[in-house]
Design a protein around this motif. Structure first.
Motif, short mmCIF file in Angstrom:
data_model
loop_
_atom_site.label_atom_id
_atom_site.label_comp_id
_atom_site.label_asym_id
_atom_site.label_seq_id
_atom_site.Cartn_x
_atom_site.Cartn_y
_atom_site.Cartn_z
N ALA A 149 8.00 10.03 -2.54
CA ALA A 149 6.60 9.80 -2.15
C ALA A 149 5.97 8.66 -2.95
O ALA A 149 6.38 8.38 -4.08
CB ALA A 149 5.80 11.07 -2.36
N ASP A 150 4.98 8.01 -2.33
CA ASP A 150 4.18 7.00 -3.05
C ASP A 150 2.97 7.68 -3.70
O ASP A 150 2.41 7.19 -4.68
CB ASP A 150 3.68 5.92 -2.08
N LEU A 151 2.55 8.79 -3.11
CA LEU A 151 1.36 9.50 -3.59
C LEU A 151 1.51 10.98 -3.25
O LEU A 151 1.97 11.33 -2.16
CB LEU A 151 0.10 8.94 -2.90
N VAL A 152 1.16 11.86 -4.20
CA VAL A 152 1.24 13.31 -3.96
C VAL A 152 -0.14 13.94 -4.17
O VAL A 152 -0.83 13.65 -5.15
CB VAL A 152 2.28 13.97 -4.90
N MET A 163 0.85 -1.20 0.00
CA MET A 163 0.00 0.00 0.00
C MET A 163 0.88 1.25 0.00
O MET A 163 1.92 1.30 0.62
CB MET A 163 -0.89 -0.03 1.25
N ALA A 164 0.40 2.23 -0.81
CA ALA A 164 1.10 3.53 -0.80
C ALA A 164 1.08 4.08 0.61
O ALA A 164 0.02 4.26 1.18
CB ALA A 164 0.40 4.49 -1.76
N ASN A 165 2.25 4.32 1.16
CA ASN A 165 2.28 4.77 2.55
C ASN A 165 2.82 6.19 2.72
O ASN A 165 2.35 6.94 3.54
CB ASN A 165 3.08 3.79 3.40
N ARG A 166 3.83 6.56 1.91
CA ARG A 166 4.42 7.89 2.07
C ARG A 166 3.65 8.89 1.22
O ARG A 166 3.69 8.82 -0.01
CB ARG A 166 5.89 7.88 1.66
N LEU A 167 2.96 9.79 1.89
CA LEU A 167 2.11 10.75 1.17
C LEU A 167 2.65 12.16 1.38
O LEU A 167 2.92 12.56 2.50
CB LEU A 167 0.68 10.62 1.68
#
Length: 445
Positions: free
Chosen positions: A64-67, A1-5
């Protein structure tokens, strides 16, 4: 799962996104190239969310995994381009919050009238006793409310910039008021790009959803012929009301929905003027679809107070009426403002031009405007557009000067109208700041 946002932008939208992300177990970091307002610093600190200001640390962003980016940051900014090239998803606050929202959404877009229609629809649902939140371009951050409130409905105002960052999000009721050229500087000066952006409000809709739209708008009409739209279409326009939709008959606003009909005199609607009648039809249709009773719809449409900085009749000084329409940041909004006036106008205009074509205003300016007060760093385009039809055109660089100049040019029984037709960022923080400065300067006359 994308964790670093990572959240780009620590304003209302960004801070709301950070709070929701933290609650959902993400490792959150916020970055802002400018200064972060103290009230947002306090909130981020309270939630234990790390942030930086005055720069963007690129290495950290690229990890990041998601921005989530603020709608004010264009897609063309080198940093955003780099993120996308690195395969890192960049989405909007609305898209992110939509993943965790179980409420029904009424989403409203259009080049003009969005805020008024959003506020009116919210007022209508609230009057009917529904548990409703107000979000998007107005009200509190949508993500923040999804994190901390428990509403059954959200009325969400969506700009094209917000829609551009939305992919899986779905509106249960989508409202598209109108489309006129705006923000073309963000769309490579291609109208079709802007139109496609507005039509994103329909993405992911199914036959169980609803699409309320302005049937008199030529661009919308043209697009509908090209697109296959699964949602149930509910048009509104200045002709007889269709079987499911809204219209005008014998100076009455009429809404038909399934076997029910609602009608009221257009003179009993709180917001006067043709453009406001369209806004009232759109809000009324949303109310009918949600099975709100006729008397509640009538009550809401007749007692709504309007929106600050949108044709706000502010003060009368020595018989001169001062009207604050600072929210008119494009030519079309100003067209509506000029069209609704019936006394000679001293018009305060100017600011950051977004590729404006002032030709559409010429006839109205010729018949209604006696003088123009330019308020902007560069007013050349306005002067050139109207020099041959308006005898008095004055240059000003600050609001106090603009208001004083307009006051000296106007006479008892005339109107001073602030309706800039431009963005505000050359001299002001935003259109609200511009409107407040206008009101302060009028008070000081």
């Amino acid at each position: 799962m994308a964790n670093r946002l990572v959240v780009i932008g620590a304003g209302e939208s960004g801070v709301g996104s950070a709070i929701l992300a933290k609650k959902q177990g993400f490792e959150v970091w916020v970055t802002d190239a400018g200064k972060v307002k103290q009230k947002y610093k306090d909130v981020l600190t309270k939630y234990g969310i790390l942030f930086e200001e005055g720069k963007h640390s690129e290495d950290r962003l690229l990890g990041a995994d998601l921005v989530i980016k603020s709608p004010g940051v264009p897609d063309t900014v080198p940093l955003v381009v780099k993120l996308r090239q690195a395969g890192i998803p960049v989405i909007s606050e609305i898209e992110f919050a939509g993943n965790y929202c179980r409420a029904k959404t009424i989403c409203i877009t259009g080049s003009n009238g969005k805020t008024t229609t959003t506020m009116l629809t919210y007022h209508l649902l609230k009057t009917a006793g529904l548990n409703v939140g107000l979000a998007g371009n107005v009200g509190q951050s949508f993500a923040w409310q999804v994190a901390e409130a428990d509403y059954d409905y959200y009325v969400i105002e969506l700009s094209s910039f917000q829609l551009d960052g939305m992919y899986a999000f779905k509106a249960d009721i989508a409202v598209l008021l109108n489309i006129t050229p705006d923000h073309l500087d963000r769309y490579d000066y291609q109208l079709q790009n802007y139109v496609d952006s507005k039509f994103r409000i329909l993405q992911n809709q199914t036959p169980d959803d609803f699409f309320i739209y302005g049937a008199d708008d030529p661009i919308i009409q043209k697009e509908l012929k090209k697109r296959n739209i699964p949602a149930m279409g509910l048009p509104f326009g200045w002709t007889q009301a269709p079987r499911n939709g809204a219209g005008i008959e014998d100076e009455k606003l009429v809404i038909n929905w399934k076997q029910k009909t609602f009608d009221m005199s257009i003179f009993d609607i709180a917001l006067q003027g043709r453009h406001n009648t369209y806004n009232s039809m759109a809000a009324g249709l949303a109310g009918m679809v949600l099975n709100i009773r006729n008397e509640k719809i009538r009550e809401s449409l007749s007692d709504f107070k309007g929106v600050e900085h949108r044709l706000e009749r502010f003060l009368r000084v020595h018989g001169i009426e001062f009207i604050n329409d600072s929210k008119a940041t494009n030519v079309n909004s100003t067209w509506y403002a000029l069209e609704s006036m019936n006394k000679p106008i001293v018009w305060i205009a100017g600011g950051v031009d977004k590729g404006n074509d002032y030709h559409a205003l010429k006839d109205l300016v010729k018949s209604k405007v006696k003088a123009i007060v330019c308020l902007g760093v560069d007013n050349k385009k306005i002067r050139e557009a109207f020099a041959d039809i308006v005898p008095d055109i004055v240059e000003t660089q600050d609001m106090t000067d603009a208001v004083r100049s307009a006051y000296y040019l106007a006479k008892n029984g005339e109107t001073v109208l602030l309706s800039p037709a431009c963005a505000s960022f050359d001299l002001f923080e935003n259109y609200e700041d511009r409107g407040r400065q206008f009101k302060n300067a009028v008070r000081e006359l």
